[in-house]
Design a protein around this motif. Structure first.
Motif, PDB file in Angstrom:
ATOM      1  N   ASP A   1       0.855  -1.191   0.000  1.00 39.89           N
ATOM      2  CA  ASP A   1       0.000   0.000   0.000  1.00 39.89           C
ATOM      3  C   ASP A   1       0.890   1.240   0.000  1.00 39.89           C
ATOM      4  O   ASP A   1       1.379   1.677   1.028  1.00 39.89           O
ATOM      5  CB  ASP A   1      -0.909  -0.014   1.232  1.00 39.89           C
ATOM      6  CG  ASP A   1      -1.902   1.137   1.262  1.00 39.89           C
ATOM      7  OD1 ASP A   1      -1.763   2.085   0.467  1.00 39.89           O
ATOM      8  OD2 ASP A   1      -2.823   1.076   2.104  1.00 39.89           O
ATOM      9  N   ARG A   2       1.099   1.792  -1.177  1.00 38.65           N
ATOM     10  CA  ARG A   2       2.013   2.928  -1.311  1.00 38.65           C
ATOM     11  C   ARG A   2       1.517   4.170  -0.575  1.00 38.65           C
ATOM     12  O   ARG A   2       2.310   4.960  -0.079  1.00 38.65           O
ATOM     13  CB  ARG A   2       2.229   3.256  -2.777  1.00 38.65           C
ATOM     14  CG  ARG A   2       3.047   2.214  -3.487  1.00 38.65           C
ATOM     15  CD  ARG A   2       3.316   2.618  -4.902  1.00 38.65           C
ATOM     16  NE  ARG A   2       4.180   1.641  -5.519  1.00 38.65           N
ATOM     17  CZ  ARG A   2       4.924   1.884  -6.569  1.00 38.65           C
ATOM     18  NH1 ARG A   2       4.891   3.082  -7.132  1.00 38.65           N
ATOM     19  NH2 ARG A   2       5.686   0.947  -7.081  1.00 38.65           N
ATOM     20  N   GLU A   3       0.212   4.341  -0.501  1.00 38.98           N
ATOM     21  CA  GLU A   3      -0.333   5.512   0.193  1.00 38.98           C
ATOM     22  C   GLU A   3      -0.004   5.455   1.682  1.00 38.98           C
ATOM     23  O   GLU A   3       0.452   6.445   2.265  1.00 38.98           O
ATOM     24  CB  GLU A   3      -1.847   5.591  -0.016  1.00 38.98           C
ATOM     25  CG  GLU A   3      -2.446   6.847   0.587  1.00 38.98           C
ATOM     26  CD  GLU A   3      -3.940   6.977   0.299  1.00 38.98           C
ATOM     27  OE1 GLU A   3      -4.597   7.692   1.064  1.00 38.98           O
ATOM     28  OE2 GLU A   3      -4.428   6.376  -0.681  1.00 38.98           O
ATOM     29  N   THR A   4      -0.214   4.294   2.297  1.00 40.88           N
ATOM     30  CA  THR A   4       0.101   4.129   3.709  1.00 40.88           C
ATOM     31  C   THR A   4       1.602   4.278   3.944  1.00 40.88           C
ATOM     32  O   THR A   4       2.030   4.899   4.911  1.00 40.88           O
ATOM     33  CB  THR A   4      -0.385   2.761   4.226  1.00 40.88           C
ATOM     34  OG1 THR A   4      -1.795   2.688   4.060  1.00 40.88           O
ATOM     35  CG2 THR A   4      -0.043   2.558   5.693  1.00 40.88           C
ATOM     36  N   GLN A   5       2.381   3.725   3.050  1.00 40.80           N
ATOM     37  CA  GLN A   5       3.834   3.838   3.157  1.00 40.80           C
ATOM     38  C   GLN A   5       4.264   5.307   3.107  1.00 40.80           C
ATOM     39  O   GLN A   5       5.079   5.754   3.914  1.00 40.80           O
ATOM     40  CB  GLN A   5       4.494   3.052   2.023  1.00 40.80           C
ATOM     41  CG  GLN A   5       6.001   3.047   2.070  1.00 40.80           C
ATOM     42  CD  GLN A   5       6.609   2.249   0.932  1.00 40.80           C
ATOM     43  OE1 GLN A   5       5.915   1.570   0.186  1.00 40.80           O
ATOM     44  NE2 GLN A   5       7.903   2.318   0.782  1.00 40.80           N
ATOM     45  N   ALA A   6       3.697   6.061   2.183  1.00 42.97           N
ATOM     46  CA  ALA A   6       4.035   7.482   2.052  1.00 42.97           C
ATOM     47  C   ALA A   6       3.571   8.276   3.269  1.00 42.97           C
ATOM     48  O   ALA A   6       4.286   9.166   3.747  1.00 42.97           O
ATOM     49  CB  ALA A   6       3.412   8.045   0.781  1.00 42.97           C
ATOM     50  N   GLU A   7       2.385   7.959   3.774  1.00 44.00           N
ATOM     51  CA  GLU A   7       1.889   8.646   4.977  1.00 44.00           C
ATOM     52  C   GLU A   7       2.809   8.388   6.158  1.00 44.00           C
ATOM     53  O   GLU A   7       3.106   9.305   6.938  1.00 44.00           O
ATOM     54  CB  GLU A   7       0.480   8.169   5.317  1.00 44.00           C
ATOM     55  CG  GLU A   7      -0.593   8.676   4.387  1.00 44.00           C
ATOM     56  CD  GLU A   7      -1.955   8.061   4.667  1.00 44.00           C
ATOM     57  OE1 GLU A   7      -2.099   7.291   5.649  1.00 44.00           O
ATOM     58  OE2 GLU A   7      -2.880   8.338   3.898  1.00 44.00           O
ATOM     59  N   GLY A   8       3.261   7.164   6.297  1.00 47.08           N
ATOM     60  CA  GLY A   8       4.172   6.817   7.387  1.00 47.08           C
ATOM     61  C   GLY A   8       5.499   7.543   7.264  1.00 47.08           C
ATOM     62  O   GLY A   8       6.033   8.056   8.249  1.00 47.08           O
ATOM     63  N   ALA A   9       6.027   7.597   6.059  1.00 47.16           N
ATOM     64  CA  ALA A   9       7.294   8.297   5.835  1.00 47.16           C
ATOM     65  C   ALA A   9       7.147   9.782   6.148  1.00 47.16           C
ATOM     66  O   ALA A   9       8.032  10.387   6.770  1.00 47.16           O
ATOM     67  CB  ALA A   9       7.762   8.094   4.396  1.00 47.16           C
ATOM     68  N   ALA A  10       6.029  10.365   5.753  1.00 45.93           N
ATOM     69  CA  ALA A  10       5.789  11.787   6.021  1.00 45.93           C
ATOM     70  C   ALA A  10       5.637  12.040   7.516  1.00 45.93           C
ATOM     71  O   ALA A  10       6.177  13.024   8.047  1.00 45.93           O
ATOM     72  CB  ALA A  10       4.549  12.256   5.272  1.00 45.93           C
ATOM     73  N   GLN A  11       4.928  11.169   8.203  1.00 41.32           N
ATOM     74  CA  GLN A  11       4.738  11.319   9.641  1.00 41.32           C
ATOM     75  C   GLN A  11       6.077  11.218  10.367  1.00 41.32           C
ATOM     76  O   GLN A  11       6.361  12.002  11.287  1.00 41.32           O
ATOM     77  CB  GLN A  11       3.778  10.246  10.149  1.00 41.32           C
ATOM     78  CG  GLN A  11       3.434  10.357  11.609  1.00 41.32           C
ATOM     79  CD  GLN A  11       2.404   9.316  12.043  1.00 41.32           C
ATOM     80  OE1 GLN A  11       1.918   8.520  11.239  1.00 41.32           O
ATOM     81  NE2 GLN A  11       2.075   9.307  13.309  1.00 41.32           N
ATOM     82  N   LYS A  12       6.900  10.272   9.947  1.00 42.30           N
ATOM     83  CA  LYS A  12       8.208  10.092  10.554  1.00 42.30           C
ATOM     84  C   LYS A  12       9.087  11.329  10.324  1.00 42.30           C
ATOM     85  O   LYS A  12       9.744  11.824  11.237  1.00 42.30           O
ATOM     86  CB  LYS A  12       8.868   8.840   9.978  1.00 42.30           C
ATOM     87  CG  LYS A  12      10.176   8.462  10.637  1.00 42.30           C
ATOM     88  CD  LYS A  12      10.658   7.098  10.193  1.00 42.30           C
ATOM     89  CE  LYS A  12      11.144   7.121   8.781  1.00 42.30           C
ATOM     90  NZ  LYS A  12      11.831   5.894   8.373  1.00 42.30           N
ATOM     91  N   LYS A  13       9.074  11.850   9.105  1.00 41.36           N
ATOM     92  CA  LYS A  13       9.868  13.033   8.770  1.00 41.36           C
ATOM     93  C   LYS A  13       9.398  14.248   9.565  1.00 41.36           C
ATOM     94  O   LYS A  13      10.204  15.047  10.037  1.00 41.36           O
ATOM     95  CB  LYS A  13       9.781  13.298   7.268  1.00 41.36           C
ATOM     96  CG  LYS A  13      10.755  14.308   6.757  1.00 41.36           C
ATOM     97  CD  LYS A  13      12.206  13.981   7.053  1.00 41.36           C
ATOM     98  CE  LYS A  13      12.759  12.879   6.220  1.00 41.36           C
ATOM     99  NZ  LYS A  13      14.183  12.622   6.470  1.00 41.36           N
ATOM    100  N   LYS A  14       8.081  14.386   9.732  1.00 49.57           N
ATOM    101  CA  LYS A  14       7.528  15.499  10.498  1.00 49.57           C
ATOM    102  C   LYS A  14       8.034  15.452  11.942  1.00 49.57           C
ATOM    103  O   LYS A  14       8.421  16.476  12.512  1.00 49.57           O
ATOM    104  CB  LYS A  14       6.000  15.438  10.466  1.00 49.57           C
ATOM    105  CG  LYS A  14       5.312  16.547  11.213  1.00 49.57           C
ATOM    106  CD  LYS A  14       3.803  16.403  11.105  1.00 49.57           C
ATOM    107  CE  LYS A  14       3.077  17.403  11.971  1.00 49.57           C
ATOM    108  NZ  LYS A  14       1.630  17.202  11.943  1.00 49.57           N
ATOM    109  N   ALA A  15       8.052  14.266  12.534  1.00 51.97           N
ATOM    110  CA  ALA A  15       8.539  14.111  13.905  1.00 51.97           C
ATOM    111  C   ALA A  15      10.026  14.448  13.990  1.00 51.97           C
ATOM    112  O   ALA A  15      10.471  15.090  14.947  1.00 51.97           O
ATOM    113  CB  ALA A  15       8.283  12.694  14.404  1.00 51.97           C
ATOM    114  N   GLU A  16      10.785  14.041  12.987  1.00 57.04           N
ATOM    115  CA  GLU A  16      12.216  14.355  12.971  1.00 57.04           C
ATOM    116  C   GLU A  16      12.441  15.866  12.881  1.00 57.04           C
ATOM    117  O   GLU A  16      13.346  16.400  13.528  1.00 57.04           O
ATOM    118  CB  GLU A  16      12.900  13.655  11.801  1.00 57.04           C
ATOM    119  CG  GLU A  16      12.993  12.153  11.975  1.00 57.04           C
ATOM    120  CD  GLU A  16      13.460  11.430  10.728  1.00 57.04           C
ATOM    121  OE1 GLU A  16      13.626  12.072   9.665  1.00 57.04           O
ATOM    122  OE2 GLU A  16      13.654  10.206  10.805  1.00 57.04           O
ATOM    123  N   MET A  17      11.615  16.548  12.104  1.00 57.23           N
ATOM    124  CA  MET A  17      11.736  17.999  11.975  1.00 57.23           C
ATOM    125  C   MET A  17      11.380  18.691  13.294  1.00 57.23           C
ATOM    126  O   MET A  17      12.020  19.667  13.678  1.00 57.23           O
ATOM    127  CB  MET A  17      10.849  18.518  10.844  1.00 57.23           C
ATOM    128  CG  MET A  17      11.245  18.014   9.460  1.00 57.23           C
ATOM    129  SD  MET A  17      12.914  18.417   9.001  1.00 57.23           S
ATOM    130  CE  MET A  17      12.764  20.171   8.798  1.00 57.23           C
TER     131      MET A  17
END
Length: 60
Positions: free
Chosen positions: A28-44
């Motif tokens: 599920d590419r959408e879920t994968q992308a959402e997870g990557a974005a959420q992770k990046k947001k937390a890192e920022m």
């Protein structure tokens, strides 16, 4: 950075990583992308908090 912020950011990063992994596993590419974005947001957020801490240390 307060302890609460550290815990919150770490939890958000972990949730994003888990969501990204589930997306990869299920194809599920959408879920994968959402997870990557959420992770990046937390890192920022963590980077921003560290910058504020460093500025506060300099002024003290």
């Amino acid at each position: 950075m307060s302890v609460g912020d550290k815990i919150s950011n770490a939890a958000e990063k972990a949730a994003g990583a888990a969501k990204e992994t589930v997306g990869k596993a299920t194809g599920d590419r959408e879920t994968q992308a959402e997870g990557a974005a959420q992770k990046k947001k937390a890192e920022m957020k963590q980077a921003g908090e560290k910058t504020k801490d460093a500025a506060r240390d300099i002024t003290n």
